[in-house]
Design a protein around this motif. Structure first.
Motif, mmCIF file in Angstrom:
data_model
loop_
_atom_site.group_PDB
_atom_site.id
_atom_site.type_symbol
_atom_site.label_atom_id
_atom_site.label_comp_id
_atom_site.label_asym_id
_atom_site.label_seq_id
_atom_site.Cartn_x
_atom_site.Cartn_y
_atom_site.Cartn_z
ATOM 1 N N CYS A 153 -10.487 0.284 3.846
ATOM 2 C CA CYS A 153 -9.330 0.091 3.371
ATOM 3 C C CYS A 153 -8.398 1.069 2.485
ATOM 4 O O CYS A 153 -9.372 1.827 2.098
ATOM 5 C CB CYS A 153 -9.184 -0.901 1.841
ATOM 6 N N LEU A 154 -7.346 1.873 3.510
ATOM 7 C CA LEU A 154 -6.678 2.560 3.577
ATOM 8 C C LEU A 154 -6.555 3.367 1.435
ATOM 9 O O LEU A 154 -6.434 4.528 1.232
ATOM 10 C CB LEU A 154 -5.453 3.157 4.031
ATOM 11 N N HIS A 156 -3.667 -7.853 0.655
ATOM 12 C CA HIS A 156 -2.797 -6.887 -0.120
ATOM 13 C C HIS A 156 -1.816 -8.179 -0.632
ATOM 14 O O HIS A 156 -1.923 -7.683 -1.585
ATOM 15 C CB HIS A 156 -2.921 -6.302 0.365
ATOM 16 N N HIS A 203 -7.353 -9.600 6.082
ATOM 17 C CA HIS A 203 -7.370 -8.502 4.667
ATOM 18 C C HIS A 203 -6.033 -7.837 4.514
ATOM 19 O O HIS A 203 -6.196 -7.698 3.340
ATOM 20 C CB HIS A 203 -8.736 -6.952 5.870
ATOM 21 N N GLU A 204 -5.054 -7.909 5.368
ATOM 22 C CA GLU A 204 -3.904 -7.203 5.489
ATOM 23 C C GLU A 204 -3.413 -8.397 4.613
ATOM 24 O O GLU A 204 -2.610 -7.848 3.513
ATOM 25 C CB GLU A 204 -3.010 -6.813 6.355
ATOM 26 N N GLN A 258 0.844 -1.312 -0.544
ATOM 27 C CA GLN A 258 0.019 0.053 -0.212
ATOM 28 C C GLN A 258 1.096 1.174 -0.610
ATOM 29 O O GLN A 258 0.414 2.330 -0.146
ATOM 30 C CB GLN A 258 -0.867 -0.049 1.329
HETATM 31 NI NI NI Z 1 -6.903 -2.699 2.920
#
Ligand code: NI
Length: 173
Positions: free
Chosen positions: A92-93, A138, A134-135, A51
């Motif tokens: 999510c960012l 990614h 969730h991470e 990210q």
């Molecule tokens: Ni996220």
């Protein structure tokens, strides 16, 4: 420590599969520190290295609102998940200002290396379990919107492509 820019959809880098870390050295510890600073400043409760544009298998998570107690996982691997599921309204960012329900296993056990390179295992439940899963997604190029219906997902992505176009940035999707 340095604050880093967070990539948002439809940036294609968010779709790549990240590479395992070979050695947990000072560069990785610096990356972890930058990720923590960026996550807390956002603010967010989890962040994956990709990210901030670094395609390495590193994630940081801190679901505690009151005290700073981050978990930093290098090369995390889910080794067990519970049959019981849990629905949480995720955000999510990298998908700013959008939230929707996602169902995931309620508990999970994850093997990883800590910031000293020591092998460890954590058993997580509730929000921590949701956040870690969730991470880890990614790191495999998966976003939480991938769990929504195609109709919903297309609508969300379209909105971000339009925003990117309006801001003059190239829209690669
Ligand atoms: Ni996220």
């Amino acid at each position: 420590m340095a604050l880093r820019e967070i990539l948002t959809v439809p940036d294609p880098r968010l779709r790549q599969v990240c590479k395992p870390v070979e050695t947990v050295d000072d560069d990785i510890r610096q990356l972890i520190d930058d990720m923590l600073e960026t996550m807390y400043a956002a603010p967010g409760i989890g962040l994956a290295a990709i990210q901030i544009g670094v395609p390495k298998r590193v994630i940081v998570v801190d679901v505690d609102e009151d005290i700073r107690d981050p978990v930093c996982l290098v090369n995390p691997e889910v080794v067990w998940t519970s049959d019981e599921k849990r629905v949480y309204e995720e955000g999510c960012l990298s998908v700013p200002e959008y939230f929707d329900d996602v169902e995931r296993p309620d508990r999970c056990r994850v093997r990883f290396l800590d910031r000293d390179g020591e092998p460890r295992e954590i058993e997580a439940e509730d929000l921590l379990a949701t956040c870690i899963q969730h991470e880890i997604d990614h790191l495999n190029g998966t976003l939480f919107i991938d769990y929504l219906s195609k109709l919903k997902r297309d609508r969300v992505v379209k909105k971000f492509v339009k925003q990117a176009r309006q801001s003059g940035a190239a829209a690669p999707l």
